[in-house]
Design a protein around this motif. Structure first.
Motif, mmCIF file in Angstrom:
data_model
loop_
_atom_site.group_PDB
_atom_site.id
_atom_site.type_symbol
_atom_site.label_atom_id
_atom_site.label_comp_id
_atom_site.label_asym_id
_atom_site.label_seq_id
_atom_site.Cartn_x
_atom_site.Cartn_y
_atom_site.Cartn_z
ATOM 1 N N GLN A 1 67.964 74.949 38.906
ATOM 2 C CA GLN A 1 66.574 75.389 38.967
ATOM 3 C C GLN A 1 65.797 74.554 39.983
ATOM 4 N N ARG A 2 64.866 75.197 40.681
ATOM 5 C CA ARG A 2 64.052 74.483 41.667
ATOM 6 C C ARG A 2 62.999 73.618 40.978
ATOM 7 N N LEU A 3 62.803 72.428 41.529
ATOM 8 C CA LEU A 3 61.800 71.505 41.006
ATOM 9 C C LEU A 3 61.045 70.889 42.175
ATOM 10 N N ASP A 4 59.757 71.160 42.245
ATOM 11 C CA ASP A 4 58.904 70.625 43.302
ATOM 12 C C ASP A 4 58.290 69.321 42.828
ATOM 13 N N LEU A 5 58.581 68.245 43.521
ATOM 14 C CA LEU A 5 58.068 66.932 43.119
ATOM 15 C C LEU A 5 56.557 66.824 43.269
ATOM 16 N N ASN A 6 55.952 67.751 44.000
ATOM 17 C CA ASN A 6 54.491 67.766 44.091
ATOM 18 C C ASN A 6 53.841 68.242 42.794
ATOM 19 N N ALA B 1 57.430 67.691 37.108
ATOM 20 C CA ALA B 1 58.494 66.857 37.663
ATOM 21 C C ALA B 1 58.645 65.513 36.952
ATOM 22 N N ALA B 2 57.543 64.907 36.548
ATOM 23 C CA ALA B 2 57.591 63.553 35.981
ATOM 24 C C ALA B 2 58.531 63.442 34.781
ATOM 25 N N LEU C 1 67.276 71.532 41.799
ATOM 26 C CA LEU C 1 67.230 71.615 43.254
ATOM 27 C C LEU C 1 65.862 71.089 43.668
ATOM 28 N N LEU C 2 65.831 69.905 44.259
ATOM 29 C CA LEU C 2 64.582 69.185 44.494
ATOM 30 C C LEU C 2 63.979 69.482 45.861
ATOM 31 N N PRO D 1 59.904 62.445 49.528
ATOM 32 C CA PRO D 1 59.997 62.321 50.988
ATOM 33 C C PRO D 1 60.959 63.308 51.645
ATOM 34 N N LEU D 2 61.430 64.299 50.915
ATOM 35 C CA LEU D 2 62.400 65.238 51.466
ATOM 36 C C LEU D 2 61.753 66.149 52.507
#
Length: 281
Positions: A133-138, A143-144, A227-228, A232-233
């Motif tokens: 699964q997609r995970l947006d760190l923003n 995400a936390a 899937l990150l 900084p990606l």
């Protein structure tokens, strides 16, 4: 106003009026720089033919833009200087980051990539949360807690990454002293240690990782966990253009947006990478 001043003014106005069309570039043919050695994005066959996700997508985008495209293979380390020197008009498959924004412009992204963890079938880690699964760190609220759970699962483990990459930066920033970070010159070197058990987990481009399982000898390696994307990606992939070629950028912006809207990018990206890389609005 004197006659001389009037004549000068008329000449200046005439020159200015003609400057636009005179300086406009003919984009009926567009030269595109491509590495040709970055599968599955692009690669070169034994007989010298360019193939890959980028090549298939360009065939569609150039048709939509109503231009004839010539693909020019170029070593990656000199691809941006070659663009600026006029060897070609655009660059394919270039990640958007702040450093590059200072020297070139970008089309809208044609692919939204991600980074992924890889595990060995008989390794020390059985599973990770949010498989595939997609995970947006923003999105910090979402995400936390996931990253906190990941930190507990990886505590005391050794993570393999390619050196001097954003993947290494992310692991060090998010997992700190809880893990041992082992760096490698290439992804393939890291994969050998993952298969042999010398490291517990790998972290790399999701597109690379998604096709890894199909390569001979890698049958026991699989993607695991989220899937990150997010800093900084550098996961947004676009076409690069010179800063004074905004009209060319707009031309391909429209083509990319149309290809995303009608599912063409999804079809081509899943064919080559097994992942839908369609950029999100």
């Amino acid at each position: 106003m004197t006659l001389r001043t009037t004549i000068a003014a008329v000449l200046a106005a005439t020159l200015l009026a003609g400057a636009g069309p005179a300086l406009a570039k003919d984009w009926s043919k567009v030269r595109i720089g491509i590495e040709g050695a970055f599968p599955p994005w692009n690669a070169t066959t034994a007989d010298g033919k360019l193939v890959g996700l980028d090549v298939d997508l360009l065939a569609d985008l150039c048709k939509r833009a109503n231009v004839q495209c010539e693909l020019i293979a170029n070593e990656w380390t000199s691809i941006v200087p070659s663009l600026q020197a006029g060897k070609f008009d655009m660059v394919m498959s270039i990640g958007i980051n702040e450093a590059r924004k200072k020297i070139i412009d970008f089309t809208v992204p044609y692919a939204s990539g991600a980074a992924a963890f890889t595990l060995s079938k008989d390794g020390s880690i059985a599973s990770l949360p949010m498989d595939g699964q997609r995970l947006d760190l923003n999105d910090k609220d979402k995400a936390a807690p996931v990253m906190a759970e990941m930190r507990k699962l990886l505590k005391g483990k050794t993570v393999g990454v390619v050196q001097s990459t954003s993947h290494e930066q992310l692991i060090r920033a998010n997992f700190g002293d809880d893990v041992t970070v082992r760096t490698y010159k290439t992804s393939q070197d890291r994969d050998l240690d993952l298969k042999s058990g010398r490291i517990d987990i790998g972290f790399d481009s999701a597109v690379y990782a998604a096709t890894l399982h199909d390569k001979p000898g890698n049958e026991d390696i699989r993607i695991a966990g989220p899937l990150l994307k997010g800093p900084p990606l550098a996961t947004e992939v676009a076409m690069g253009v010179r800063k004074d070629d905004g009209d060319l950028r707009v031309l391909f912006d429209k083509a990319i947006q149309a290809a995303a809207a009608d599912g063409t990018i999804k079809t081509i990206s899943t064919k080559w990478s097994k992942i839908d890389l369609t950029p999100t609005p």
